[in-house]
Design an enzyme around this catalytic site. Sequence first.
Site, PDB file in Angstrom:
ATOM      1  CE  LYS A 165      -0.571  35.012  31.668  1.00  0.00           C
ATOM      2  NZ  LYS A 165       0.643  35.531  30.849  1.00  0.00           N
ATOM      3  N   GLY A 183      -0.877  32.772  40.127  1.00  0.00           N
ATOM      4  CA  GLY A 183      -0.668  33.357  40.950  1.00  0.00           C
ATOM      5  C   GLY A 183      -2.038  34.398  40.761  1.00  0.00           C
ATOM      6  CG  ASP A 197      -1.292  38.581  33.375  1.00  0.00           C
ATOM      7  OD1 ASP A 197      -1.415  39.330  32.737  1.00  0.00           O
ATOM      8  OD2 ASP A 197      -0.385  38.212  33.773  1.00  0.00           O
TER       9      ASP A 197
HETATM   10  O1  C5P Z   1       0.926  44.247  36.870  1.00  0.00           O
HETATM   11  P1  C5P Z   1       1.437  42.891  37.952  1.00  0.00           P
HETATM   12  O2  C5P Z   1       1.483  43.163  39.630  1.00  0.00           O
HETATM   13  O3  C5P Z   1       1.278  42.118  38.161  1.00  0.00           O
HETATM   14  O4  C5P Z   1       3.102  42.830  37.194  1.00  0.00           O
HETATM   15  C1  C5P Z   1       3.860  42.303  37.601  1.00  0.00           C
HETATM   16  C2  C5P Z   1       5.744  43.522  36.927  1.00  0.00           C
HETATM   17  O5  C5P Z   1       5.172  43.013  35.351  1.00  0.00           O
HETATM   18  C3  C5P Z   1       5.020  45.222  37.624  1.00  0.00           C
HETATM   19  O6  C5P Z   1       5.739  45.683  38.641  1.00  0.00           O
HETATM   20  C4  C5P Z   1       6.299  45.515  36.201  1.00  0.00           C
HETATM   21  O7  C5P Z   1       6.921  45.317  36.435  1.00  0.00           O
HETATM   22  C5  C5P Z   1       5.008  45.004  35.112  1.00  0.00           C
HETATM   23  N1  C5P Z   1       5.012  44.529  34.305  1.00  0.00           N
HETATM   24  C6  C5P Z   1       4.658  46.107  32.786  1.00  0.00           C
HETATM   25  N2  C5P Z   1       4.206  45.885  32.206  1.00  0.00           N
HETATM   26  C7  C5P Z   1       2.534  45.561  31.912  1.00  0.00           C
HETATM   27  C8  C5P Z   1       2.134  44.473  33.370  1.00  0.00           C
HETATM   28  C9  C5P Z   1       3.353  44.227  34.636  1.00  0.00           C
HETATM   29  O8  C5P Z   1       6.403  46.186  33.226  1.00  0.00           O
HETATM   30  N3  C5P Z   1       1.813  46.116  31.464  1.00  0.00           N
END
Ligand code: C5P
Length: 319
Positions: A27, A123, A157
């Site tokens: 994306k 990923g 995502d």
């Molecule tokens: O949700 P995901 O595991 O992909 O997110 C990875 C990291 O990105 C989270 O641990 C956080 O540090 C950051 N993140 C965030 N706010 C979001 C999405 C992700 O701070 N809305």
Amino acid sequence: MNHPGTTPFARLTAAPPPSARVRAPGKVNLSLRVGALQDDGYHPLVSVFQAVALFEEVTATQVLPGSGVSLTVDGPQAAAVPLDISNLAWRAALLLAAHTGVEPDVALHVRKGVPVAGGMAGGSADAAAALVACDALWETGVPRSELVELAAQLGSDVPFCLLGHTAVGTGRGHLLTPAMTRGEFHWVFGASDRGLSTPAVFAAFDELTQGGAPPVGLEDDTALMQALRAGDPTALGAALHNDLQDAALSLRPELARTLEIAHETGALGAIVSGSGPTVAALARSRQHALAIAATWTAEGAADTVWTTTGPAHGARQTS
Ligand code: C5P
């Protein structure tokens, strides 16, 4: 009855084990608006996602009971992908097995088609594809709505990689509403061999905004949504927005030149994709996309260039 020279064993082993193959897209965030860090460790987002026709392909193959999960990867940058439980595809298989009560026995193979750690959800696409592939292989018949909930547990995502097309994401980016679009948009992506860590980019954002980013809302994306509905690439290019761009640039200052070259080559818009370091440029046509890609390559502004189109479909079984 046996044919001459053929044993029953030979005939049994000739048949390949059952498998399911699924493709899921990467994306680009057409708009990414980020609020201040919350107590849960996440930032509230309003984002307009568009799936692009760079696909991860995950094949789930049956293995003997008790074998557990195994994972192999090939394709561009495959060496940079972890081959253990830290891989989202592996975790997706375990999560689906726990949810449905089946034994987590599967051999997963991932063919990369999206830059690794590039801000394009490669990923996450693996996780989305693995959920759908294991559900098909294990014949667990989990409804899409439940798969979306499992996807959200794996990463912010992942639900979008299941859904595909174009959608507005709120919450952590995981609560999705499909968006109306017309036509096809031509994209060029300039990827770096060295990925960026998403948490590191969010931390740089916190530092730059001193934790005081204002609240986010979709009202700032009215022009962008209108451009999508009209299928107007010029208006879309002017409306592209990424609140994480300055944070990504603070960690990778050289990306400024990649953006500049895109603009000099007539890109309708250019932004860092998600948390970066991939740079996305919107082109007028396929030929124009190839011209931007050629210029980036000639000037050494990107390690790998990809031209493609959006929107693209979500996770889908192909065989
Ligand atoms: O949700 P995901 O595991 O992909 O997110 C990875 C990291 O990105 C989270 O641990 C956080 O540090 C950051 N993140 C965030 N706010 C979001 C999405 C992700 O701070 N809305």
